[in-house]
Design a protein around this motif. Structure first.
Motif, PDB file in Angstrom:
ATOM      1  N   THR A   1      -2.682   8.540  -6.794  1.00  0.00           N
ATOM      2  CA  THR A   1      -3.528   9.411  -5.974  1.00  0.00           C
ATOM      3  C   THR A   1      -2.843   9.765  -4.661  1.00  0.00           C
ATOM      4  O   THR A   1      -2.832  10.935  -4.236  1.00  0.00           O
ATOM      5  CB  THR A   1      -4.880   8.736  -5.706  1.00  0.00           C
ATOM      6  OG1 THR A   1      -5.551   8.524  -6.947  1.00  0.00           O
ATOM      7  CG2 THR A   1      -5.747   9.599  -4.805  1.00  0.00           C
ATOM      8  N   TYR A   2      -2.273   8.775  -4.018  1.00  0.00           N
ATOM      9  CA  TYR A   2      -1.597   9.016  -2.741  1.00  0.00           C
ATOM     10  C   TYR A   2      -0.408   9.958  -2.915  1.00  0.00           C
ATOM     11  O   TYR A   2      -0.212  10.895  -2.130  1.00  0.00           O
ATOM     12  CB  TYR A   2      -1.130   7.685  -2.148  1.00  0.00           C
ATOM     13  CG  TYR A   2      -0.376   7.819  -0.837  1.00  0.00           C
ATOM     14  CD1 TYR A   2      -1.055   7.880   0.372  1.00  0.00           C
ATOM     15  CD2 TYR A   2       1.020   7.888  -0.826  1.00  0.00           C
ATOM     16  CE1 TYR A   2      -0.363   8.003   1.570  1.00  0.00           C
ATOM     17  CE2 TYR A   2       1.725   8.015   0.365  1.00  0.00           C
ATOM     18  CZ  TYR A   2       1.030   8.066   1.560  1.00  0.00           C
ATOM     19  OH  TYR A   2       1.710   8.194   2.752  1.00  0.00           O
TER      20      TYR A   2
ATOM     21  N   SER B   1      -6.000  -0.284 -11.091  1.00  0.00           N
ATOM     22  CA  SER B   1      -6.316   0.299  -9.782  1.00  0.00           C
ATOM     23  C   SER B   1      -5.083   0.376  -8.886  1.00  0.00           C
ATOM     24  O   SER B   1      -4.967   1.283  -8.056  1.00  0.00           O
ATOM     25  CB  SER B   1      -7.416  -0.501  -9.081  1.00  0.00           C
ATOM     26  OG  SER B   1      -7.004  -1.836  -8.862  1.00  0.00           O
ATOM     27  N   ASN B   2      -4.139  -0.554  -9.036  1.00  0.00           N
ATOM     28  CA  ASN B   2      -2.911  -0.498  -8.242  1.00  0.00           C
ATOM     29  C   ASN B   2      -2.130   0.771  -8.554  1.00  0.00           C
ATOM     30  O   ASN B   2      -1.633   1.455  -7.646  1.00  0.00           O
ATOM     31  CB  ASN B   2      -2.031  -1.721  -8.544  1.00  0.00           C
ATOM     32  CG  ASN B   2      -2.728  -3.028  -8.261  1.00  0.00           C
ATOM     33  OD1 ASN B   2      -3.237  -3.250  -7.171  1.00  0.00           O
ATOM     34  ND2 ASN B   2      -2.774  -3.909  -9.249  1.00  0.00           N
ATOM     35  N   SER B   3      -2.046   1.091  -9.830  1.00  0.00           N
ATOM     36  CA  SER B   3      -1.318   2.290 -10.253  1.00  0.00           C
ATOM     37  C   SER B   3      -2.066   3.558  -9.842  1.00  0.00           C
ATOM     38  O   SER B   3      -1.458   4.529  -9.358  1.00  0.00           O
ATOM     39  CB  SER B   3      -1.129   2.278 -11.771  1.00  0.00           C
ATOM     40  OG  SER B   3      -0.383   1.158 -12.181  1.00  0.00           O
ATOM     41  N   GLU B   4      -3.363   3.558 -10.030  1.00  0.00           N
ATOM     42  CA  GLU B   4      -4.147   4.750  -9.710  1.00  0.00           C
ATOM     43  C   GLU B   4      -4.123   5.038  -8.213  1.00  0.00           C
ATOM     44  O   GLU B   4      -4.072   6.207  -7.804  1.00  0.00           O
ATOM     45  CB  GLU B   4      -5.578   4.562 -10.207  1.00  0.00           C
ATOM     46  CG  GLU B   4      -5.681   4.574 -11.728  1.00  0.00           C
ATOM     47  CD  GLU B   4      -7.084   4.338 -12.234  1.00  0.00           C
ATOM     48  OE1 GLU B   4      -7.407   4.845 -13.337  1.00  0.00           O
ATOM     49  OE2 GLU B   4      -7.874   3.644 -11.553  1.00  0.00           O
ATOM     50  N   GLN B   5      -4.156   4.000  -7.408  1.00  0.00           N
ATOM     51  CA  GLN B   5      -4.091   4.186  -5.960  1.00  0.00           C
ATOM     52  C   GLN B   5      -2.763   4.836  -5.562  1.00  0.00           C
ATOM     53  O   GLN B   5      -2.730   5.761  -4.739  1.00  0.00           O
ATOM     54  CB  GLN B   5      -4.250   2.847  -5.250  1.00  0.00           C
ATOM     55  CG  GLN B   5      -4.229   2.946  -3.725  1.00  0.00           C
ATOM     56  CD  GLN B   5      -4.287   1.583  -3.057  1.00  0.00           C
ATOM     57  OE1 GLN B   5      -3.941   0.561  -3.654  1.00  0.00           O
ATOM     58  NE2 GLN B   5      -4.741   1.551  -1.820  1.00  0.00           N
ATOM     59  N   MET B   6      -1.692   4.366  -6.151  1.00  0.00           N
ATOM     60  CA  MET B   6      -0.380   4.919  -5.842  1.00  0.00           C
ATOM     61  C   MET B   6      -0.273   6.361  -6.312  1.00  0.00           C
ATOM     62  O   MET B   6       0.199   7.243  -5.579  1.00  0.00           O
ATOM     63  CB  MET B   6       0.692   4.067  -6.510  1.00  0.00           C
ATOM     64  CG  MET B   6       2.112   4.384  -6.078  1.00  0.00           C
ATOM     65  SD  MET B   6       2.394   3.860  -4.378  1.00  0.00           S
ATOM     66  CE  MET B   6       4.024   4.567  -4.099  1.00  0.00           C
TER      67      MET B   6
ATOM     68  N   SER C   1       0.836  -1.196   0.000  1.00  0.00           N
ATOM     69  CA  SER C   1       0.000   0.000   0.000  1.00  0.00           C
ATOM     70  C   SER C   1       0.875   1.252   0.000  1.00  0.00           C
ATOM     71  O   SER C   1       1.993   1.242   0.525  1.00  0.00           O
ATOM     72  CB  SER C   1      -0.920   0.010   1.216  1.00  0.00           C
ATOM     73  OG  SER C   1      -0.176   0.250   2.399  1.00  0.00           O
TER      74      SER C   1
END
Length: 256
Positions: free
Chosen positions: A219-220, A212-217, A182
């Motif tokens: 965004t953070y 979604s793994n890339s987008e989550q990273m 995460s």
């Protein structure tokens, strides 16, 4: 705005200077036997010079030959050198499955094999990097090391690279897989990460089921003001995307 690679970027050209790509074996104290890696040295490579190193990782179903077999990275890199668009560098293609039988055979999702991708962190740091730095003419130090990979290797690059910013200043994740930790774990102190990184690249195809793994990273990192490149490109979880990523990412490495 990032532009996709031009037509012909991955096509073999006649009458240009070429690098060399070879298979090597190194002793792994982590695994307990010898392991293989492929190594690309750039056109004009000489022991009299000193070169930075990119460690480029494969996906869950691959091995040290996956990039060579599916993407002909030496062609992409040779073309970039011929066009004066890339810094001279050595590129190492390891096997990211660090276990005695590291072949991509049987059930590649077996728990022992998945665990081996985590074990690779120690093989890379304690065995492979020392081997490369003992056998090739390389610049040492974090500013002269990059770590990148596709899918499972993209997750490894984020997990290992961001955890060891004392060893790597340039990190790239192409379509990182669910093995990616995460963002809160990978970047617990955004200010420290920002001060140490020279480049953090994250890319993914817009039709990729793992986006979604890339987008989550992304965004953070954006919310915490960590400089990075987020490149969403046309395509799925496949080689046209990753070849394009190598072409673009490699041009940004080891710039003054």
């Amino acid at each position: 705005m990032i532009k996709a690679a031009p037509e012909g970027y991955d096509q073999y050209r006649e009458n240009i200077n070429r690098g060399t790509i070879e298979m090597v074996e190194y002793s792994s104290s982590t695994v307990g036997n010898s392991r293989k890696a492929m190594v690309y040295t750039p056109p004009g490579y000489s022991p009299d010079g000193k070169y930075p190193v990119l460690y480029l990782l494969h996906g869950i179903g691959g091995d040290e030959s996956e990039w060579y077999n599916h993407a002909a990275p030496q062609v992409i890199l040779d073309n970039l050198y011929n066009d004066n668009k890339i810094e001279p560098m050595i590129v190492v293609f390891p096997n990211g499955r660090a276990m005695p039988n590291d072949r991509a055979e049987g059930d590649i999702f077996d728990a022992e094999k998945i665990k081996a991708f985590e074990t690779f962190e120690f093989d890379l740091l304690h065995d492979l990097i020392p081997f490369i730095e003992s056998n090739y003419s390389v610049e040492t130090g974090r500013e002269n090391r990059a770590l990148a990979g596709l899918s499972m290797g993209g997750g490894q690059s984020l997990n290992i690279g961001l955890h060891h910013l004392d060893r790597f200043a340039w990190i790239g994740a192409f379509s990182p897989a669910p093995n990616t930790k995460s963002p809160e774990i990978l970047v617990p102190n955004p200010g420290d990460t920002t001060s140490l990184l020279r480049l953090l690249w994250i890319s993914c195809g817009d039709q990729d089921h793992l986006i979604s793994n890339s987008e989550q990273m992304h965004t953070y990192l954006k919310e915490n003001d960590v400089p990075h490149i987020w490149y969403k490109e046309p395509g799925g979880h496949d080689w046209p995307v990753w070849k394009n990523d190598l072409h673009l990412f490699s041009q940004l490495l080891f710039q003054p």
